[in-house]
Scaffold this active site. Structure first.
Site, short mmCIF file in Angstrom:
data_model
loop_
_atom_site.label_atom_id
_atom_site.label_comp_id
_atom_site.label_asym_id
_atom_site.label_seq_id
_atom_site.Cartn_x
_atom_site.Cartn_y
_atom_site.Cartn_z
N SER A 210 47.71 92.50 26.57
CA SER A 210 48.89 91.89 25.97
C SER A 210 49.31 92.64 24.71
CB SER A 210 48.63 90.40 25.70
OG SER A 210 49.83 89.73 25.39
N ASP A 306 55.49 89.81 34.90
CA ASP A 306 54.54 89.40 33.88
C ASP A 306 54.83 87.98 33.40
OD1 ASP A 306 52.52 90.60 31.62
OD2 ASP A 306 53.95 89.20 30.75
N HIS A 373 49.18 87.72 33.79
CA HIS A 373 49.20 88.31 32.44
C HIS A 373 47.76 88.55 32.02
CE1 HIS A 373 50.99 89.25 28.55
NE2 HIS A 373 50.06 88.51 27.96
#
Length: 426
Positions: A210, A306, A373
């Protein structure tokens, strides 16, 4: 305990995704909470189960690793938002992996206003006072060959994230008592790890998830420059390929956030000059404008849809004040044909943005058509019997084949809904 945690999750879900917000500014401030929610889901297999993606009944006990604070960080001002020492967790390598190093940069959104950063410094994402003293190492950080076949016996490090600008800021706000020292934290951590033996590495991989995945891209060539040419050095960005995309309201929600992050935290001076010499600093915080100029081999792992970007870049409440996208936002099965076409446009942008990048033999790709994610840190997406696949390769196998140059890996999935191996969050 499971019941209590489930109740906590429900509360988090309500505040992140169910609360009606009248202020668009406050809506954008929910980025941190949303990131925390997705991290919560990713790291709690015992709470959230996909019925057809159940964890093995006889799963082995995961490794727990204590935190180490960087004592020398204070001398260079390499401190968290609140002035506390930054930290990391390290599991020493052994056997054939004793001289190999894997650095995982923690993710967790960004803070883009004084108000946002002041809140953040009261959490583990802005202060080591609130960080967990022990972390569980799973997925790419696991020490078990059956869970992490290529990197299990390496020196594995997780660098904690407490600056709010993907380890790239440089500045402070004295009135608000905020320190923006991400770049210094990065440098202090690398200095300490080099002294602990990383300088002798035969192999090294910089990874991140991330906001940490973005950081691994931003710092990739810096990482490569730490080692002699004889060292095999590569980088992996997991869910860090954030796109400068148009949201459902026709605006640029993520660009607006990034612009405030870059300006508030003094990020410009730490961005690659190969980009800033041609583009504005905000554009140079987007990986799509960086990856073609990175010389160190880089692997991009990203879900084409995502989950974080769908929620907090494309379908924000500010971009959708009437709530027309609410059902689609929370459940892809409730998206109508127009909404699916919009999502396909997002995927197409991602695929187009990696075309030049993918032509370089040194680089690798794994873009699966999932609503996920961060897929390296969670065991069931990294390496398990039912892990996501491209062709017949699981993510861990694809990354390993690329790193050790057993095969070229340029895997781009067909468009949704063709992939039946996904572990979706939406």
């Amino acid at each position: 305990m499971t019941k209590l945690l489930t109740q906590i999750l429900c509360v988090v879900w309500f505040f992140v995704f169910g609360l009606v917000i009248s202020s668009s500014q406050f809506d954008s401030d929910l980025v941190l909470e949303s990131e925390a929610f997705l991290s919560y889901v990713d790291n709690n297999n015992n709470i959230i189960h996909h019925p057809h993606h159940a964890s093995p009944k006889n799963a082995s006990i995961a490794l727990t690793v204590p935190i180490t604070l960087i004592k020398d960080a204070a001398s260079t001002g390499a401190l968290c938002l609140d002035g506390t020492l930054p930290g990391y967790h390290i599991s020493p390598g052994f056997g054939s992996g004793a001289n190999s190093w894997l650095i995982q940069l923690e993710g967790g959104g960004w803070c883009h206003s004084v108000r946002d950063c002041k809140f953040r410094k009261t959490t583990r994402r802005g202060s080591s006072k609130y960080m967990e003293k022990v972390l569980t190492f799973t997925g790419i950080l696991s020490n078990k060959p059956e869970e992490n076949p290529d990197f299990y016996n390496w020196n594995r490090v997780k660098l904690r994230y407490c600056d709010g600008a993907s380890f790239a800021g440089e500045g402070q706000d004295k009135a608000a008592q905020l320190l923006f020292r991400g770049q210094r934290i990065w440098s202090a951590a690398m200095k300490e790890l080099m002294a602990k033996g990383m300088k002798n590495a035969k192999q090294a991989l910089l990874s991140g998830c991330s906001a940490g995945g973005l950081a691994s891209i931003l710092h990739c060539d810096e990482f490569g420059a730490l080692f002699p040419k004889s060292t095999r050095v590569k980088c992996l960005g997991d869910a860090g390929f954030f796109l400068d995309a148009i949201d459902v309201g026709g605006g640029h929600s993520l660009r607006n956030i990034y612009e405030r992050v870059v300006n508030l935290q003094g990020v410009k001076k730490n961005l690659p000059t190969t980009c800033t010499s041609k583009m504005d600093p905000t554009s140079c915080f987007f990986p799509q404008n960086l990856i073609n100029n990175i010389k160190t081999p880089l692997f991009l792992l990203n879900a084409a849809y995502d989950a974080w970007q769908v929620h907090e870049s494309l379908m924000t409440k500010a971009a959708d004040p009437t709530g027309a996208w609410n059902d689609c936002r929370n459940n892809k099965l409730k998206c109508n044909s127009t909404q699916i076409n919009f999502l396909q446009g997002f995927r197409n942008q991602m695929v187009n943005d990696v075309k030049t990048f993918s032509k370089y033999k040194r680089n690798g790709l794994f873009i699966n058509s999932c609503f996920a994610h961060c897929q390296t840190e969670k065991q069931d997406t990294w390496f398990a019997n039912d892990s996501p696949r491209s062709g017949n390769k699981r993510i861990a196998e694809a990354v390993g084949d690329w790193f050790f140059e057993r095969a070229d890996v340029k895997a781009i999935d067909c468009a949704y809904p063709c992939d039946k191996t996904c572990h979706d969050l939406v």
